[in-house]
Design a protein around this motif. Sequence first.
Motif, PDB file in Angstrom:
ATOM      1  N   SER A 322       0.840  -1.219   0.000  1.00 11.71           N
ATOM      2  CA  SER A 322       0.000   0.000   0.000  1.00 11.71           C
ATOM      3  C   SER A 322       0.864   1.252   0.000  1.00 11.71           C
ATOM      4  O   SER A 322       0.489   2.267  -0.601  1.00 11.71           O
ATOM      5  N   MET A 323       1.991   1.189   0.676  1.00 11.29           N
ATOM      6  CA  MET A 323       2.850   2.375   0.753  1.00 11.29           C
ATOM      7  C   MET A 323       3.538   2.641  -0.582  1.00 11.29           C
ATOM      8  O   MET A 323       3.654   3.796  -1.012  1.00 11.29           O
ATOM      9  N   VAL A 324       3.998   1.584  -1.258  1.00  9.47           N
ATOM     10  CA  VAL A 324       4.648   1.770  -2.567  1.00  9.47           C
ATOM     11  C   VAL A 324       3.613   2.266  -3.576  1.00  9.47           C
ATOM     12  O   VAL A 324       3.892   3.156  -4.391  1.00  9.47           O
ATOM     13  N   ASN A 325       2.391   1.725  -3.493  1.00 11.47           N
ATOM     14  CA  ASN A 325       1.323   2.218  -4.383  1.00 11.47           C
ATOM     15  C   ASN A 325       1.087   3.710  -4.179  1.00 11.47           C
ATOM     16  O   ASN A 325       0.899   4.465  -5.127  1.00 11.47           O
ATOM     17  N   LYS A 326       1.120   4.133  -2.927  1.00 12.22           N
ATOM     18  CA  LYS A 326       0.870   5.540  -2.608  1.00 12.22           C
ATOM     19  C   LYS A 326       1.956   6.432  -3.214  1.00 12.22           C
ATOM     20  O   LYS A 326       1.653   7.487  -3.783  1.00 12.22           O
ATOM     21  N   VAL A 327       3.215   6.024  -3.125  1.00 11.73           N
ATOM     22  CA  VAL A 327       4.297   6.826  -3.728  1.00 11.73           C
ATOM     23  C   VAL A 327       4.100   6.923  -5.237  1.00 11.73           C
ATOM     24  O   VAL A 327       4.231   8.009  -5.823  1.00 11.73           O
ATOM     25  N   GLU A 328       3.774   5.803  -5.856  1.00 13.45           N
ATOM     26  CA  GLU A 328       3.549   5.826  -7.317  1.00 13.45           C
ATOM     27  C   GLU A 328       2.441   6.822  -7.665  1.00 13.45           C
ATOM     28  O   GLU A 328       2.549   7.573  -8.632  1.00 13.45           O
ATOM     29  N   GLU A 329       1.394   6.817  -6.839  1.00  7.63           N
ATOM     30  CA  GLU A 329       0.261   7.723  -7.051  1.00  7.63           C
ATOM     31  C   GLU A 329       0.728   9.188  -6.956  1.00  7.63           C
ATOM     32  O   GLU A 329       0.397  10.013  -7.795  1.00  7.63           O
ATOM     33  N   PHE A 330       1.549   9.477  -5.953  1.00  7.61           N
ATOM     34  CA  PHE A 330       2.054  10.847  -5.779  1.00  7.61           C
ATOM     35  C   PHE A 330       2.960  11.257  -6.949  1.00  7.61           C
ATOM     36  O   PHE A 330       2.907  12.398  -7.405  1.00  7.61           O
ATOM     37  N   LEU A 331       3.790  10.330  -7.414  1.00  7.39           N
ATOM     38  CA  LEU A 331       4.705  10.663  -8.518  1.00  7.39           C
ATOM     39  C   LEU A 331       3.917  10.963  -9.785  1.00  7.39           C
ATOM     40  O   LEU A 331       4.299  11.828 -10.580  1.00  7.39           O
ATOM     41  N   GLU A 332       2.789  10.264  -9.957  1.00  7.85           N
ATOM     42  CA  GLU A 332       1.965  10.501 -11.136  1.00  7.85           C
ATOM     43  C   GLU A 332       1.180  11.807 -11.005  1.00  7.85           C
ATOM     44  O   GLU A 332       1.082  12.591 -11.955  1.00  7.85           O
ATOM     45  N   THR A 333       0.676  12.059  -9.800  1.00  8.60           N
ATOM     46  CA  THR A 333      -0.168  13.245  -9.587  1.00  8.60           C
ATOM     47  C   THR A 333       0.640  14.543  -9.601  1.00  8.60           C
ATOM     48  O   THR A 333       0.147  15.591 -10.006  1.00  8.60           O
ATOM     49  N   TYR A 334       1.893  14.469  -9.110  1.00 11.37           N
ATOM     50  CA  TYR A 334       2.712  15.691  -9.017  1.00 11.37           C
ATOM     51  C   TYR A 334       3.998  15.547  -9.828  1.00 11.37           C
ATOM     52  O   TYR A 334       5.080  15.347  -9.280  1.00 11.37           O
ATOM     53  N   PRO A 335       3.891  15.595 -11.140  1.00 18.84           N
ATOM     54  CA  PRO A 335       5.101  15.457 -11.962  1.00 18.84           C
ATOM     55  C   PRO A 335       6.052  16.630 -11.764  1.00 18.84           C
ATOM     56  O   PRO A 335       5.670  17.650 -11.191  1.00 18.84           O
ATOM     57  N   ASP A 336       7.246  16.530 -12.258  1.00 13.87           N
ATOM     58  CA  ASP A 336       8.260  17.534 -11.974  1.00 13.87           C
ATOM     59  C   ASP A 336       8.066  18.861 -12.683  1.00 13.87           C
ATOM     60  O   ASP A 336       8.665  19.845 -12.319  1.00 13.87           O
ATOM     61  N   ASN A 337       7.213  18.872 -13.698  1.00 10.26           N
ATOM     62  CA  ASN A 337       7.047  20.124 -14.439  1.00 10.26           C
ATOM     63  C   ASN A 337       5.772  20.873 -14.065  1.00 10.26           C
ATOM     64  O   ASN A 337       5.295  21.695 -14.810  1.00 10.26           O
ATOM     65  N   ASP A 338       5.167  20.533 -12.829  1.00 13.86           N
ATOM     66  CA  ASP A 338       3.915  21.248 -12.507  1.00 13.86           C
ATOM     67  C   ASP A 338       4.210  22.606 -11.876  1.00 13.86           C
ATOM     68  O   ASP A 338       5.369  22.946 -11.608  1.00 13.86           O
TER      69      ASP A 338
END
Length: 338
Positions: A322-338
């Motif tokens: 669940s924790m690794v899924n959450k990080v993946e979700e954050f990386l997708e939601t907040y990309p580096d160019n926002d």
Amino acid sequence: MSDIKTLGEFIVDKQHDFPHASGELSSLLGSIKLAAKIVNREINKAGLVDITGAIGSENVQGEQQQKLDVYANEKFKAALQARDQVCGVASEEEDEAVSFDSEHSRNAKYVVLMDPLDGSSNIDVNVSVGTIFSIYRRISPVGTLATEEDFLQPGHRQIAAGYIIYGSSTMLVYTTGNGVHGFTYDPSLGVFCLSHENMTIPDDGRIYSINEGNYIRFPNGVKRYIKYCQENVPEDNRPYTSRYIGSLVSDFHRNLLKGGIYLYPSTASHPKGKLRLLYECNPMAFLIEQAGGKASDGCQRILDIEPSELHQRVPFFVGSTSMVNKVEEFLETYPDND
Ligand code: AHG
Ligand code: MN
Ligand code: MN
């Protein structure tokens, strides 16, 4: 006494699960077990004899080699060569993969990739270190020298993987794809005894492990995830607790037992991450999946990455699913160019 099961006995028992097993893999694991005992003995003397500190040379990745890095590398290499089950090894401490050139070695089926001493900068301050290993069946024909393609295989092809943690007690933890099993070393008997059969990681946890000193250089998604870990949401068990030893094996081992996540993302100074795919991330990814957890580079499964170089680095997120899924979700939601 009768209920003690040694690592050697356990491996022989498990061999019955593989009807065509020839005993070669068991013998190979025996070599690792022997080298682990030798390295353990030496590590325990750190401070008494002149084995701490840097040796004055650098490995191919430009890192200072510690005396014990070199010692552990030599001992594991020698043990693996001695029993003729291995046709070559790749190591953090070797620029190129090493092919063993004897008649028996040429006929051997397996290659081993290893981080002989992980967390080695911790040794001078009496903090736990480890060894990580990864075993593949060779691709090149038996009877020839091992080639590069034998070492550059994706992690899902691993036959076995594991680590040794030289900690407050010394443990060997391994998988051959049938669960994860842990053995604690009894120095008075000189044997590893089964202490943790079928280890599983909780699906969720409340420990996060990351070098927060690099915060300013992390991707946006990781920064946001750290803030999420620190938020005060008692009904969700947050804030989480932060634990970072700086030795992957030790951080991984604790999180495996208690539930948690270890993160080594890309940073400005290490745009591809710091940890090495072939002998750090792949073996840990195989173990964590076998224990019911997850390992990702932020968007894909570590074990599916096609390697292109021996010392290739990769961002690494490993631990409770669940924790690794959450990080993946954050990386997708907040990309580096926002
Ligand atoms: P090694 O000693 O084999 O080079 O590995 C060190 C690794 C890993 O064990 C640890 O988790 C990480 O480097 C720590 O890196 P930072 O000091 O950058 O946090
Ligand atoms: Mn390492
Ligand atoms: Mn190392």
